[in-house]
Design a protein around this motif. Structure first.
Motif, PDB file in Angstrom:
ATOM      1  N   LEU A 158      -0.621   4.056  -4.935  1.00  0.00           N
ATOM      2  CA  LEU A 158      -1.701   3.094  -5.134  1.00  0.00           C
ATOM      3  C   LEU A 158      -3.046   3.725  -4.799  1.00  0.00           C
ATOM      4  O   LEU A 158      -4.022   3.526  -5.522  1.00  0.00           O
ATOM      5  N   GLU A 159      -3.114   4.481  -3.730  1.00  0.00           N
ATOM      6  CA  GLU A 159      -4.360   5.153  -3.361  1.00  0.00           C
ATOM      7  C   GLU A 159      -4.826   6.077  -4.488  1.00  0.00           C
ATOM      8  O   GLU A 159      -6.017   6.121  -4.813  1.00  0.00           O
ATOM      9  N   ASN A 160      -3.895   6.807  -5.104  1.00  0.00           N
ATOM     10  CA  ASN A 160      -4.242   7.700  -6.219  1.00  0.00           C
ATOM     11  C   ASN A 160      -4.772   6.916  -7.409  1.00  0.00           C
ATOM     12  O   ASN A 160      -5.712   7.342  -8.078  1.00  0.00           O
ATOM     13  N   VAL A 161      -4.172   5.772  -7.686  1.00  0.00           N
ATOM     14  CA  VAL A 161      -4.632   4.936  -8.798  1.00  0.00           C
ATOM     15  C   VAL A 161      -6.028   4.402  -8.511  1.00  0.00           C
ATOM     16  O   VAL A 161      -6.902   4.431  -9.376  1.00  0.00           O
ATOM     17  N   LEU A 162      -6.253   3.930  -7.294  1.00  0.00           N
ATOM     18  CA  LEU A 162      -7.548   3.339  -6.963  1.00  0.00           C
ATOM     19  C   LEU A 162      -8.677   4.364  -6.925  1.00  0.00           C
ATOM     20  O   LEU A 162      -9.840   4.010  -7.118  1.00  0.00           O
ATOM     21  N   LYS A 163      -8.363   5.626  -6.701  1.00  0.00           N
ATOM     22  CA  LYS A 163      -9.383   6.683  -6.689  1.00  0.00           C
ATOM     23  C   LYS A 163      -9.903   6.988  -8.088  1.00  0.00           C
ATOM     24  O   LYS A 163     -11.021   7.456  -8.252  1.00  0.00           O
ATOM     25  N   ASP A 164      -9.098   6.735  -9.099  1.00  0.00           N
ATOM     26  CA  ASP A 164      -9.459   7.032 -10.487  1.00  0.00           C
ATOM     27  C   ASP A 164     -10.040   5.770 -11.121  1.00  0.00           C
ATOM     28  O   ASP A 164      -9.343   4.767 -11.270  1.00  0.00           O
ATOM     29  N   PRO A 165     -11.324   5.775 -11.503  1.00  0.00           N
ATOM     30  CA  PRO A 165     -11.948   4.564 -12.048  1.00  0.00           C
ATOM     31  C   PRO A 165     -11.225   3.991 -13.272  1.00  0.00           C
ATOM     32  O   PRO A 165     -11.060   2.777 -13.391  1.00  0.00           O
ATOM     33  N   LYS A 166     -10.792   4.837 -14.172  1.00  0.00           N
ATOM     34  CA  LYS A 166     -10.101   4.353 -15.372  1.00  0.00           C
ATOM     35  C   LYS A 166      -8.741   3.743 -15.004  1.00  0.00           C
ATOM     36  O   LYS A 166      -8.365   2.682 -15.509  1.00  0.00           O
ATOM     37  N   ARG A 197       0.847  -1.194   0.000  1.00  0.00           N
ATOM     38  CA  ARG A 197       0.000   0.000   0.000  1.00  0.00           C
ATOM     39  C   ARG A 197       0.883   1.245   0.000  1.00  0.00           C
ATOM     40  O   ARG A 197       1.901   1.297   0.674  1.00  0.00           O
ATOM     41  N   SER A 198       0.483   2.225  -0.777  1.00  0.00           N
ATOM     42  CA  SER A 198       1.225   3.474  -0.852  1.00  0.00           C
ATOM     43  C   SER A 198       0.287   4.582  -1.302  1.00  0.00           C
ATOM     44  O   SER A 198      -0.843   4.332  -1.731  1.00  0.00           O
TER      45      SER A 198
END
Length: 63
Positions: free
Chosen positions: A9-17, A5-6
């Motif tokens: 990763l949080e930024n990636v998971l927030k963006d649906p695409k 977790r980082s």
């Protein structure tokens, strides 16, 4: 498989695409063959940031 977790990763998971791009990577990922999946997200300033995910061996994983 372990997930590190980082904030990235949080930024990636927030963006649906971007999350969909990550799922595509995980579905096709292999330690023996690099993936051509590239994940693109917007940073806080609106600039595009690209990530090229990869699998790495974890010490003690037995794999």
């Amino acid at each position: 498989m372990k997930v590190i977790r980082s904030q990235r990763l949080e930024n990636v998971l927030k963006d649906p695409k971007a999350a969909e791009q990550l799922r595509a990577f995980l579905a096709s990922a292999s330690l023996t063959r690099p993936s051509d999946v590239e994940i693109t997200v917007q940073d806080a300033k609106g600039n595009a940031v690209r990530y090229q995910p990869r699998l790495v061996r974890v010490a003690g994983s037995g794999a």
